[in-house]
Design an enzyme around this catalytic site. Structure first.
Site, PDB file in Angstrom:
ATOM      1  N   TRP B 360       0.432  -1.064   0.098  1.00  0.00           N
ATOM      2  CA  TRP B 360       0.300  -0.326  -0.005  1.00  0.00           C
ATOM      3  C   TRP B 360       0.826   0.953  -0.105  1.00  0.00           C
ATOM      4  O   TRP B 360       0.233   2.219  -0.318  1.00  0.00           O
ATOM      5  CB  TRP B 360      -0.893   0.178   1.679  1.00  0.00           C
ATOM      6  CG  TRP B 360      -0.344   0.172   2.428  1.00  0.00           C
ATOM      7  CD1 TRP B 360       0.376  -0.678   2.816  1.00  0.00           C
ATOM      8  CD2 TRP B 360      -0.701   1.065   3.688  1.00  0.00           C
ATOM      9  NE1 TRP B 360       0.958  -0.157   4.405  1.00  0.00           N
ATOM     10  CE2 TRP B 360       0.588   1.166   4.688  1.00  0.00           C
ATOM     11  CE3 TRP B 360      -1.539   2.304   3.240  1.00  0.00           C
ATOM     12  CZ2 TRP B 360       0.733   1.961   5.211  1.00  0.00           C
ATOM     13  CZ3 TRP B 360      -1.592   3.273   4.605  1.00  0.00           C
ATOM     14  CH2 TRP B 360      -0.471   2.921   5.692  1.00  0.00           C
ATOM     15  N   ASP B 361       1.892   1.085   0.688  1.00  0.00           N
ATOM     16  CA  ASP B 361       2.912   2.079   0.210  1.00  0.00           C
ATOM     17  C   ASP B 361       2.705   2.784  -0.865  1.00  0.00           C
ATOM     18  O   ASP B 361       3.221   4.182  -1.165  1.00  0.00           O
ATOM     19  CB  ASP B 361       4.825   1.802  -0.007  1.00  0.00           C
ATOM     20  CG  ASP B 361       5.159   0.748   1.332  1.00  0.00           C
ATOM     21  OD1 ASP B 361       3.884   0.020   1.870  1.00  0.00           O
ATOM     22  OD2 ASP B 361       5.839   1.173   1.946  1.00  0.00           O
ATOM     23  N   GLU B 487       0.229  -2.492  12.537  1.00  0.00           N
ATOM     24  CA  GLU B 487       0.861  -4.233  12.310  1.00  0.00           C
ATOM     25  C   GLU B 487       1.023  -4.161  14.085  1.00  0.00           C
ATOM     26  O   GLU B 487       1.214  -5.868  13.374  1.00  0.00           O
ATOM     27  CB  GLU B 487       2.044  -4.308  11.254  1.00  0.00           C
ATOM     28  CG  GLU B 487       1.913  -3.886   9.538  1.00  0.00           C
ATOM     29  CD  GLU B 487       2.507  -4.066   9.050  1.00  0.00           C
ATOM     30  OE1 GLU B 487       3.522  -4.116   9.162  1.00  0.00           O
ATOM     31  OE2 GLU B 487       1.919  -4.132   7.723  1.00  0.00           O
ATOM     32  N   LYS B 590       2.504  -0.032  16.459  1.00  0.00           N
ATOM     33  CA  LYS B 590       3.484   0.831  15.553  1.00  0.00           C
ATOM     34  C   LYS B 590       3.600   1.383  14.420  1.00  0.00           C
ATOM     35  O   LYS B 590       4.616   2.244  14.095  1.00  0.00           O
ATOM     36  CB  LYS B 590       3.691  -0.690  14.286  1.00  0.00           C
ATOM     37  CG  LYS B 590       5.013  -1.488  13.868  1.00  0.00           C
ATOM     38  CD  LYS B 590       4.923  -2.121  13.245  1.00  0.00           C
ATOM     39  CE  LYS B 590       5.906  -2.646  11.800  1.00  0.00           C
ATOM     40  NZ  LYS B 590       6.106  -3.039  10.879  1.00  0.00           N
ATOM     41  N   GLN B 591       2.784   1.812  13.985  1.00  0.00           N
ATOM     42  CA  GLN B 591       2.661   3.692  12.345  1.00  0.00           C
ATOM     43  C   GLN B 591       1.731   4.464  12.426  1.00  0.00           C
ATOM     44  O   GLN B 591       0.356   3.556  13.284  1.00  0.00           O
ATOM     45  CB  GLN B 591       3.003   2.480  11.818  1.00  0.00           C
ATOM     46  CG  GLN B 591       2.309   1.165  11.301  1.00  0.00           C
ATOM     47  CD  GLN B 591       2.533   0.440  10.273  1.00  0.00           C
ATOM     48  OE1 GLN B 591       2.800  -0.590  10.183  1.00  0.00           O
ATOM     49  NE2 GLN B 591       2.966   0.805   8.545  1.00  0.00           N
TER      50      GLN B 591
END
Lengths: 781, 781
Positions: B360-361, B487, B590-591
Site C-alpha cells: 500500500w506504500d 501492524e 507501530k505506525q
C-alpha cells in the site's frame, strides 16, 4: 442404526466378517491395540495389504523443522511427529512358496474380533492360494496392560491337505508408510526416520536397535518365540540392516497344527545409552517369556475385569450403542492405561493423525472419564504435564508472561503449533489442565498429589492467567485477544469459556495454596499473590448481551455478522472452503465453546440462561469438530431435549465405528470416544461435579429403557441404575456417600441402595441447527 | 545534523569522499540509479567488493513455493521474489596484470557523486596497485529516463607512467548475491535463478538471454561499446555460458586516455518468445547507439530540468535537509518514472528488501507525491493496478467477497503474503487504491482515466467494501475483523482508518459511476448498487470513546490493556522481541493508523478531536515502521507542534542517508522518502486536498526561513513560497486557480502572485512519546 455393515455388534465384542480393502485403514484404527505405552494398529499379521502400518511408542517422536514463509517472534522452530517404529507384529505365511495375501487367491472366511473383556484381537482366516492350497490361520494378539513394554501374538496354522509351509516372524524398521496426505491434519510424512544401531539374531530371539535421525532418541525392539508343530519343524534366524527374521519351515499334515507364540518387547530413551535401552527390552522380553502366553492372557482379562467392574456402562434398548459405548471406554482405557509419564495423544496410539500430538482433548475429555474409571491413569497423565512444567515456564517467559504456558500441541512438552492464532493464543488449555487437576483432586481425594504436582500445576496456571489479564478502569478483569475452544473464532476479548475456566483456576489455586501453606511458600506464592488471584477471579468479566438475552461467546461475538448458511451449501467442514479471516469475524461456531462453559461451569449460569444460550448457539454451531457432539448432548439433556441429546450421544459414540469424519484411517478420535461416556453419564445421568458433592439429574431418552453407570469416587464405587421412572444408587467398596438427585440430597450406604423417582420435565421446542447440520437421528427410521 | 560523515551535502548533489567497505551496501542503495523500469544498484564498476550486487527489472521475478507448517484455505501457494538479473555494469580494469580492487593497493582518492540535476552517478578514483602502478579512473553512469530500457556508462582510464592496461566489459548472469539474511523482511535468497538460453558475442556487442527457472520469464541483456584510446588499442569479444566479455588491451602513455562508452539494453517478457525478447533488446540498444552518449546525457538533464521546475522543494535554513528532500524526490521519481505497467515496489529498484514487493506504500505515500510532480507516472502506477484487476477479482471470489481484493504484497498481482492477519486482512489497501485514484482524478482532471481505469477501480473496490461489511440491527455499517495500517493490531472491528477510507471509496465510486453512466452500466453498477454504497457510507460506524474523548483505533482498542513501556527497555522494534499475540491485544501502535486517518480523512474530524487524538496516540506510538514519521509530522504541524513536526520531517528525510533503520543495505525506503515531501508540503505547507479545492495552511518550524514548493494541478503549476510571516502563491503554466489559505479563499492568477500573511497559532504542550521513542531532534544541539 445406520452402521457400516462389515462390523457386527455383540455386547462385549466388535466383529468383522468381511474384509474391505478400501476400508482397511479405518479397520486398522478400530482394531488397534494399545496399553498407552505401546500401540499396534490392527494391521494384518502378514503386513500387507495395509492402509497404514503402525507401531507406536508413547512419547517417541522425530523432530522436524517447522517452515514459515514469514516467521515471527516466538514461533516454534521445531515440530515433533510420531513415527512408525519397528514393526514386530509381522508374521508372514508361505504355503508351498505362495505368500498368504488376501488380495490374491480366495478368502473363504475372514473374521476379526476385538474382545473387550479378554483385551485381545482375534483373527480367523480360511484362505485358498491361487494354486489351490488351503490353510486355516488363527491369530490372537494382545498388548499387555500388565506388562507395559510387551505385546504378544499367538499364530496357528492348519492345512486340509499335506503342505509345506513356512512362517516368517519379523522385526522390520523403516517400513514404507504409504502415501502422504495433503490434509494438514494428517501427520507429516517422515520417511526412514530410524537409523540402525545394532541387530541381534540368536536362537529364537531377535533384536533391533535404532536411533531417530533428528530427535536422537534410542529404541530397541526385541522378539522371542515359543514354537510347536510337527517333528520336522525347523527354524533359522537372521538379521540384516532393518530386518530381523525367524523362519520356521515344516511339512504339515491335516490335523497337525503349527503354533507360534511371538513375544515382543520395546524400550526407548532420550537420555540413556544403547546398552541400557537394549538391556531393558531384553529384560522386559525375559519377564514376558517367564510369564508365558496363558498367564499374559489371564492377567489381561483380570485387569479388564477390574476395569469393567468399576467403569462399565450398560445400556438397554440400543444394542449397537451398548457395544459402541464399551468400545469407546475400552479405547479410552487403552490410550491412557500405562502412559505413565508420557502424553496421551489425541489419537492415542492408534494412528499418526495430528502428528501424534496431545492437545487439550486429554484434560478436557479423556481425563474426566479416566478420573472416575481408572484414576491412576488420570494421575499419570497429569504427572506428565507436571513433568513438562519447566518447558512451559520457559514458554511463558518467552511470551512475556508469568507462571506456565502449556503447549497447544506437543509430544514431549515443547509447543509445536505453527499457527499461533489457534495455538499459542488458545490459553484456555492452561485452565483445562487446572480444571482436570481440580477434578481429579475432588474425585480421588489424593492428598499426596494435591500437595505436590497438583498444587504446583494450579499455582503456575493461576499465575499465567493473573499475568494474562488486566483490570480495567472500573476494576473488571479482562483477558483479551485469546482463542477459545471454537476454532472458527480467534483472538477475541473476554471469551466467556476462557474467563470462567480461568476464574475457577485462580480460585482453585488460592484454595489449594492455603491448604498446603508450606509447599505454597516454597513455590513463592505469597498471601498478596493469593489475594490478587481471588480478586481477579471475583472481578472476572463475563459479558452478557442484554438485547439478545444471551451470553456472547466473547465480548464482541453477538455484534458480528451472521454466517450466510443459505449460501454455504454442503461446503463443510467450513475451514476447507472458507478463509479463517471470514470465519473468525462472523457468528459461526465450529464446536461447543460457550456451550462447553454451560457444562463445565454450569454453576455460573441459571437454568433459563442455559436454555436461551443453548438455543442461540445450536443455531450457529456447525460441528466441524469431533469435540462438540458430546457437549451438545450434555446440555441438550440438561435443558430437556432428550431426543436431541440422544442423537448427539450417538454421533460421539459412532464417530469411528462409522467413520463419520472420514479420517478414522489416521487414528481414533479418543476424545470423541470419551465423549460417548460423557454424553451418557453427564448427559443422561446428569452427573455434575462442580464442588465436593456429586450431583445427578438422570433422565433417559425414549429408546433407552435402562442405563447403568459406575463412578469411582474417593475409593468408593457408586453405581447408578437409571430407568425411565427412577434411579437406583448403590455403593460398593465404600461405606457411605452423599449425592444429589435432581437437587435433592440422598445418602447411599453400602448394601443399602437408594431408589428415587425421576421428576418430569417439559422442555419447549427443540433448538434448531444450521441447515443440514442437525445430527443424524440416532434411531433407525 | 547527526549525519554519516562520509556523505557531504551540496544543494544538488550527494558526494562521498571516503569509501567505507563496512557501509558499502548502504551506499549502493543510496547511489542506485533507476528509471522505474531498470534499476542498477551503486555497485562499484569492477563488481567487487560489493555489499549486494543488484540489477533489477520492474516486474521481473522468480516464483517460489510458500511453505506452511499448517496450511489453510486461501493461503497463497506461490511467492514472487525480485531477482538480480544479468549484471551489465561490470567494467574491470587490469593494470599490468593487477586487478583494480580498492581493498588492495592504495586508494589515493575516492569520490562518488550523485548529481540530481544531471541524473548521473560520477566516480573518480586514483588508485595505486600493490606493485606501485597508479591509475586514474573516472566513470559516469546513467539509467536513462528517456530510453526506458537503457543504461550507459562512460569509463575512462589515465596513467601517470607508461602502463599496459586491460579493460573487461561484461555481462554476467547468476552472480553470487552474498549471504542470506535471517530477517524475514529481507528477500529470500534465490541462488542461480536464471537458465541460459543463448549468447551472442560479435564485434563490440554481446548479448545474453535467460529464462527464470520457476516463473518462466524470458529476458535479454545486451551491451555495445564505443571505444577510443591509443592506436595500439585492441579488442576481443567472447561469450560462454553466463558471461559475455569484451576485453580491451592497450599500452598507455601518460597524457593518453582510454575511454569506453558502454551502452546496455534490457528486455523481458512473460508471454513473448525468445526471438522477440532478443530483438527488443537489440532494438533498444541500437536506438541508444544512434542517440549517442552526449545526447543521452543531454536528454537526461532536460528530463530532470522539467521535473525540478515542477517539483523542486527549496528549503532555506537547513542545507542538509535541502539536499535530503531533493534526494528523496529524485529517488521517488526514479522509482516510478518509467514503470509503465509494472508495480512500483517498496524499495523501488534499489534492492531486494521485502522480496521486491509493492504494498500500500505505493498508493498511500508515493503516488500522492507523483500525482503532483510527475502525474504520468502516477497514472501509470494506477494503470498497473487496473491491469491486475482480474487477479484481484479472482482473489475476492476465493475469499467469498464481491468486487476486487487487491494483494497486500505482490510483484505481478497475485497475493504473496504468507501471514494473513497482516496480509489478506489488511483490506484497507483497496481503499488506499481507491483514494489514490480519487486523488489523481481531482489533481489532474484526467477525464479519459476517470471514465476508464479510474471508474472500474473505484467500482470494484467499492463492491469489495460493500460485501466486506454488514449492517447491524440499527442499520449501522460495520467492517469487522480487519487489520488497519498499524501492524501491532490485527483482526479488529471497525478500524476507524479503514472505515473512513472505505466510506470515501464508496462515495467516490457512486459519484464516478453517476458521472459516467454508460460505462458504469457496462460494469454492472445499477442504481440500487449505488444507493447501497451511499447508504453503507452514510451509516459507516466510526467508534468514539466518550470516556477518554478520543477515537479508538478500532471498536475495542481503548478498552485494551496499556503496553508496559517501562518494562520494554530498548527492545525495539517490538516485533523482534514480543509475540504478535501480545502486541495485538494491547494499546501499542507501530505506525500512524488513527493519525493517518486524521490526515487523509481530516474532513471527518474537528480540530479539537485532532488535537486530543494526536496526543493520545503519540503516547503509544513506537514508530517501528518507516511509514509513520511523515504522517506524524503532518498532524504535529496541523495541531501546532511545529518543532515536533520538524523532527518527524527530518526522520523521514534522513531515513536512508543516515540508515536510521539499519536496513538501507536492502534498498531505499521509497515511501519514507516520499514522506519527506509529504511532511514538507502537507506538514509545513499544510496542503489538504479532500475536495476540488486545494487548501494550504502554511507554517514554518523555527529553523527554516523559507520553504518553496511546487504543485502541478490540472495542467497548471502552482508554486508556494512560505516564509515565517507570509505565503506567496504564484501560478505558472495556467490562467487562474482558487485555493484556500488558512481557510480563506485566495485567487491566484498567472503573472499575479498573491502574498498572504500567516496567522499565529498557539498550541499547548507538545504531546509525549513512549520513553525513548521521541524522534531525534532535527536541529544540531
Amino acid at each position: 442404526m445406520i452402521k457400516q455393515e462389515q462390523f457386527e455388534s455383540e455386547p462385549w465384542a466388535l466383529r468383522e466378517r468381511e474384509l474391505r480393502i478400501d476400508q482397511l485403514a479405518q479397520s486398522e484404527s478400530v482394531f488397534a491395540l494399545s496399553n498407552g505405552n505401546l500401540g499396534l494398529r490392527g494391521n494384518l499379521d502378514e503386513g500387507e495389504p495395509s492402509g497404514l502400518p503402525g507401531t507406536y511408542l508413547a512419547g517417541f517422536y522425530e523432530s522436524r523443522r517447522l517452515p514459515y514463509a514469514e516467521a515471527g517472534y516466538g514461533y516454534p522452530e521445531a515440530g515433533q511427529t510420531v513415527i512408525n517404529v519397528t514393526n514386530g507384529k509381522l508374521l508372514r505365511l508361505l504355503v508351498g512358496d505362495e505368500l498368504l495375501d488376501v488380495e490374491y487367491g480366495r478368502l473363504h472366511k475372514h473374521e476379526r474380533t476385538l474382545d473387550l473383556r479378554a483385551g485381545v484381537l482375534e483373527r480367523r482366516v480360511d484362505w485358498e492360494s491361487p494354486a489351490g492350497k488351503r490353510v486355516k490361520v488363527s491369530s490372537t494378539r494382545l498388548v499387555s496392560f500388565t506388562h507395559r513394554a510387551v505385546a504378544a501374538i499367538r499364530y496357528e496354522v492348519e492345512v486340509d491337505r499335506p503342505a509345506r509351509i513356512a512362517i516368517q516372524s519379523e522385526l522390520v524398521a523403516n517400513e514404507d508408510s504409504g502415501t502422504a496426505s495433503d490434509d494438514p491434519r494428517t501427520a507429516a510424512a517422515l520417511t526412514k526416520p530410524l537409523v540402525a544401531q545394532e541387530g541381534v539374531a540368536v536362537g529364537l530371539r531377535g533384536l533391533l536397535s535404532h536411533q531417530t535421525r533428528g530427535s536422537g532418541l534410542l529404541m530397541s525392539a526385541a522378539m522371542d518365540h515359543v514354537i510347536s508343530g510337527p517333528a520336522n519343524l525347523t527354524s533359522t534366524i537372521e538379521q540384516l540392516g532393518d530386518v530381523a527374521r525367524l523362519t520356521l519351515t515344516a511339512n504339515v499334515q491335516p490335523g497337525e497344527r503349527v503354533s507360534i507364540v511371538k513375544l515382543l518387547a520395546y524400550s526407548w530413551s532420550s537420555r540413556r545409552g544403547l546398552p541400557s535401552v537394549h538391556a531393558q527390552a531384553i529384560g522386559s522380553l525375559a519377564e514376558a517369556m517367564h510369564t508365558g502366553w496363558d498367564t499374559l492372557l489371564a492377567e489381561q482379562r483380570a485387569y479388564l475385569d477390574e476395569f469393567w467392574d468399576r467403569a462399565d456402562v450398560e445400556i438397554d434398548g440400543d444394542p449397537d450403542r451398548q457395544l459402541a459405548v464399551r468400545f469407546a471406554l475400552f479405547h479410552v482405557l487403552q490410550a491412557g492405561a500405562r502412559a505413565e509419564g508420557r502424553a496421551v495423544a489425541a489419537k492415542g496410539l492408534t494412528g499418526t493423525g495430528y502428528d501424534g500430538h496431545a492437545f487439550w482433548d486429554t484434560e478436557s475429555f479423556v481425563l474426566p472419564v479416566l478420573t472416575y474409571t481408572a484414576p491412576n491413569a488420570a494421575r499419570d497423565a497429569l504427572t506428565w504435564r507436571h513433568a513438562t512444567l519447566s518447558v512451559a515456564r520457559d514458554r511463558a517467559r518467552q511470551l512475556g508472561l508469568r507462571g506456565a504456558a502449556f503447549p497447544w500441541r506437543t509430544i514431549a512438552g515443547e509447543e509445536c503449533s505453527a499457527y499461533w492464532p489457534a495455538g499459542t493464543a488458545a490459553f484456555h488449555i492452561n485452565a483445562d489442565i487446572g480444571h482436570a487437576v481440580g477434578h481429579y483432586l475432588r474425585a480421588t481425594g489424593d492428598e499426596r498429589f494435591r500437595r505436590e504436582e497438583g498444587l504446583e500445576l494450579l499455582i503456575e496456571t493461576a499465575r499465567l492467567f493473573a499475568s494474562l489479564g488486566h483490570h480495567d478502569a472500573e476494576g473488571g478483569f479482562h483477558i483479551d485477544g485469546v482463542t477459545g475452544p471454537d476454532e472458527y473464532s480467534a483472538l477475541a476479548d473476554d471469551n466467556v469459556y476462557t474467563n470462567l475456566m480461568a476464574q475457577q483456576n485462580l480460585r482453585d489455586a488460592a484454595y489449594a495454596a492455603e491448604h498446603a501453606p508450606a509447599k505454597a511458600r516454597r513455590l513463592g506464592a505469597t498471601s498478596e499473590e493469593l489475594a490478587a488471584w481471588r480478586q481477579a477471579a471475583d472481578r472476572m468479566a463475563v459479558p452478557y448481551d442484554e438485547r439478545l438475552q444471551v451470553h456472547p461467546q466473547d465480548a464482541d461475538f453477538t455484534r458480528h455478522a451472521p454466517w450466510d448458511f443459505a449460501a454455504t451449501g454442503d461446503r463443510y467442514p467450513l475451514l476447507l472452503h472458507f478463509p479463517y479471516f471470514d470465519l473468525y469475524r462472523k457468528q459461526v461456531v465450529k464446536q461447543a465453546d460457550l456451550v462447553l462453559a454451560l457444562y463445565l461451569r454450569g454453576d455460573a449460569f441459571t437454568p433459563e440462561e442455559k436454555a436461551r444460550d443453548f438455543a442461540y448457539y445450536e443455531a450457529i454451531t456447525v460441528r466441524d469438530s469431533s469435540l462438540s457432539a458430546c457437549t451438545q448432548a450434555v446440555i441438550a439433556a440438561e435443558t430437556g431435549h432428550l431426543e436431541l441429546a440422544y442423537d448427539y450421544f450417538a454421533e460421539a459414540a459412532d464417530m469411528d465405528l462409522e467413520d463419520l469424519e472420514q479420517n478414522t484411517r489416521d487414528g481414533l478420535h479418543i476424545a470423541s470416544l470419551a465423549g460417548a461416556w460423557i454424553a451418557a453419564v453427564a448427559g443422561f445421568g446428569g452427573l455434575r461435579d462442580h464442588d465436593d458433592t456429586l450431583s445427578f439429574s438422570p433422565r433417559l431418552p425414549t429408546p433407552l429403557t435402562r442405563l447403568s453407570l459406575g463412578i469411582g469416587y474417593r475409593g468408593q464405587l457408586l453405581r447408578v441404575e437409571i430407568t425411565t421412572k427412577e434411579a437406583r444408587y448403590s455403593l460398593r467398596h465404600g461405606p457411605k456417600l452423599e449425592v444429589l438427585h435432581h437437587g435433592q440430597p440422598i445418602t447411599v450406604t453400602s448394601g443399602k441402595p437408594a431408589s428415587v423417582a425421576i421428576p418430569e420435565i417439559s422442555a419447549g421446542d427443540p433448538p434448531r441447527q444450521p441447515p443440514g447440520r442437525a445430527p443424524r437421528p440416532a434411531r433407525r427410521k
